[in-house]
Scaffold this active site. Structure first.
Site, PDB file in Angstrom:
ATOM      1  CG  HIS A  96     -30.134  13.069  87.544  1.00  0.00           C
ATOM      2  ND1 HIS A  96     -30.444  14.068  88.858  1.00  0.00           N
ATOM      3  CD2 HIS A  96     -30.158  11.967  88.152  1.00  0.00           C
ATOM      4  CE1 HIS A  96     -30.466  13.273  89.802  1.00  0.00           C
ATOM      5  NE2 HIS A  96     -30.045  12.026  89.466  1.00  0.00           N
ATOM      6  CG  HIS A  98     -26.203  12.163  92.199  1.00  0.00           C
ATOM      7  ND1 HIS A  98     -26.157  10.908  92.939  1.00  0.00           N
ATOM      8  CD2 HIS A  98     -27.223  12.198  91.569  1.00  0.00           C
ATOM      9  CE1 HIS A  98     -27.293  10.334  92.521  1.00  0.00           C
ATOM     10  NE2 HIS A  98     -28.062  11.143  91.913  1.00  0.00           N
ATOM     11  CG  ASP A 121     -25.341  37.752  85.229  1.00  0.00           C
ATOM     12  OD1 ASP A 121     -25.994  38.671  85.138  1.00  0.00           O
ATOM     13  OD2 ASP A 121     -24.233  37.337  85.407  1.00  0.00           O
ATOM     14  CG  HIS A 172     -32.202  12.493  93.913  1.00  0.00           C
ATOM     15  ND1 HIS A 172     -33.141  11.816  93.230  1.00  0.00           N
ATOM     16  CD2 HIS A 172     -31.079  11.996  93.765  1.00  0.00           C
ATOM     17  CE1 HIS A 172     -32.657  11.189  92.202  1.00  0.00           C
ATOM     18  NE2 HIS A 172     -31.325  11.305  92.487  1.00  0.00           N
ATOM     19  CE1 TYR A 230     -22.351  38.706  80.566  1.00  0.00           C
ATOM     20  CE2 TYR A 230     -23.376  37.228  79.104  1.00  0.00           C
ATOM     21  CZ  TYR A 230     -22.483  37.603  79.889  1.00  0.00           C
ATOM     22  OH  TYR A 230     -21.477  36.495  80.736  1.00  0.00           O
TER      23      TYR A 230
HETATM   24 ZN    ZN Z   1     -29.927  10.543  91.109  1.00  0.00          ZN
END
Ligand code: ZN
Length: 232
Positions: A96, A98, A121, A172, A230
């Site tokens: 996670h 930002h 891709d 978020h 690839y």
């Molecule tokens: Zn967050």
């Protein structure tokens, strides 16, 4: 002997990639790495600067979000990771951040349109943006409910989490995952790059068309199809 050291090491190394890749500021962001046989994952402690991290500081948590090993408090987003590990049984790592561009699309509450082959891709669909959470979910067990917001949206859109390894949560920011923590970090960096390119594409041409189906199919199969050619 600490039986969790292998996932602490994996989570530590993956977390240290986030500032190097320019995906986080200060103590923002978190990566976790799972051991399915032990039923636990290792995650970054809350509010500790990246330069002060070490493998031993990674906190060991079970799939209900309970700390089972470690003296520090786990990341505030731990329950989101726990919910996703519990219900999506093939995930090995979660990230996670930002990161700026992906978060901008999340704030704009828009899917990231598939404009080019870089995107194709990795994904054959627009990168999904789940709607902002309801007031009830926000006022309740917020981080836990964030996991359900992601899973519910995948169900609603009939997306396969093993095919689409990234999502934006409206208002978020992004979450990504993969077969291990390193792949989840890779997906986070790819998402940020695709998000930036899509923004620039719309600025240059607000009417830019989506990628042609033939190119979507071609680029996806180069990497994922039975005749993929690839890489090595
Ligand atoms: Zn967050």
């Amino acid at each position: 002997m600490n039986k969790y050291l292998h996932i602490q090491q994996e989570a530590y190394e993956a977390n240290m990639q986030l500032p190097k890749l320019g995906l986080v500021l200060f103590t923002f962001g978190n990566v976790s790495a799972v051991d399915r046989s032990l039923g636990v994952f290792a995650i970054k402690p809350s509010g500790v600067p990246y330069e002060d991290l070490s493998p031993e500081k990674m906190v060991i948590v079970d799939f209900d979000g309970n700390t089972v090993f470690g003296s520090l408090r786990p990341s505030s987003d731990t329950k989101t990771h726990a919910v996703l590990y519990k219900h999506w049984e093939k995930i090995g790592g979660i990230v996670h951040t930002h990161s700026t561009y992906a978060t901008a699309w999340a704030q704009a509450q828009r899917d990231i349109p598939i404009f080019g082959t870089t995107h194709a891709d990795h994904n054959t669909v627009n990168i999904p943006c789940a709607p902002p959470m309801s007031d009830e979910m926000i006022k309740g067990n917020y981080e836990y409910e964030t996991g359900f917001q992601i899973m519910n949206y995948f169900k609603e859109k009939q997306l396969d989490y093993q095919e689409v390894e990234m999502v934006l949560v409206g208002n978020h920011a992004p979450f990504t995952w993969g077969k291990n923590a390193a792949k989840a970090v890779y997906n986070s960096a790819v998402l940020e790059s695709v998000a930036q390119m899509a923004l620039l594409t719309e600025q240059i041409n607000p009417k830019a068309p989506l990628l042609k189906p033939a190119l979507i199919q071609k680029h996806y199969e180069r990497k994922h199809g039975p005749d993929s050619y690839y890489g090595q």
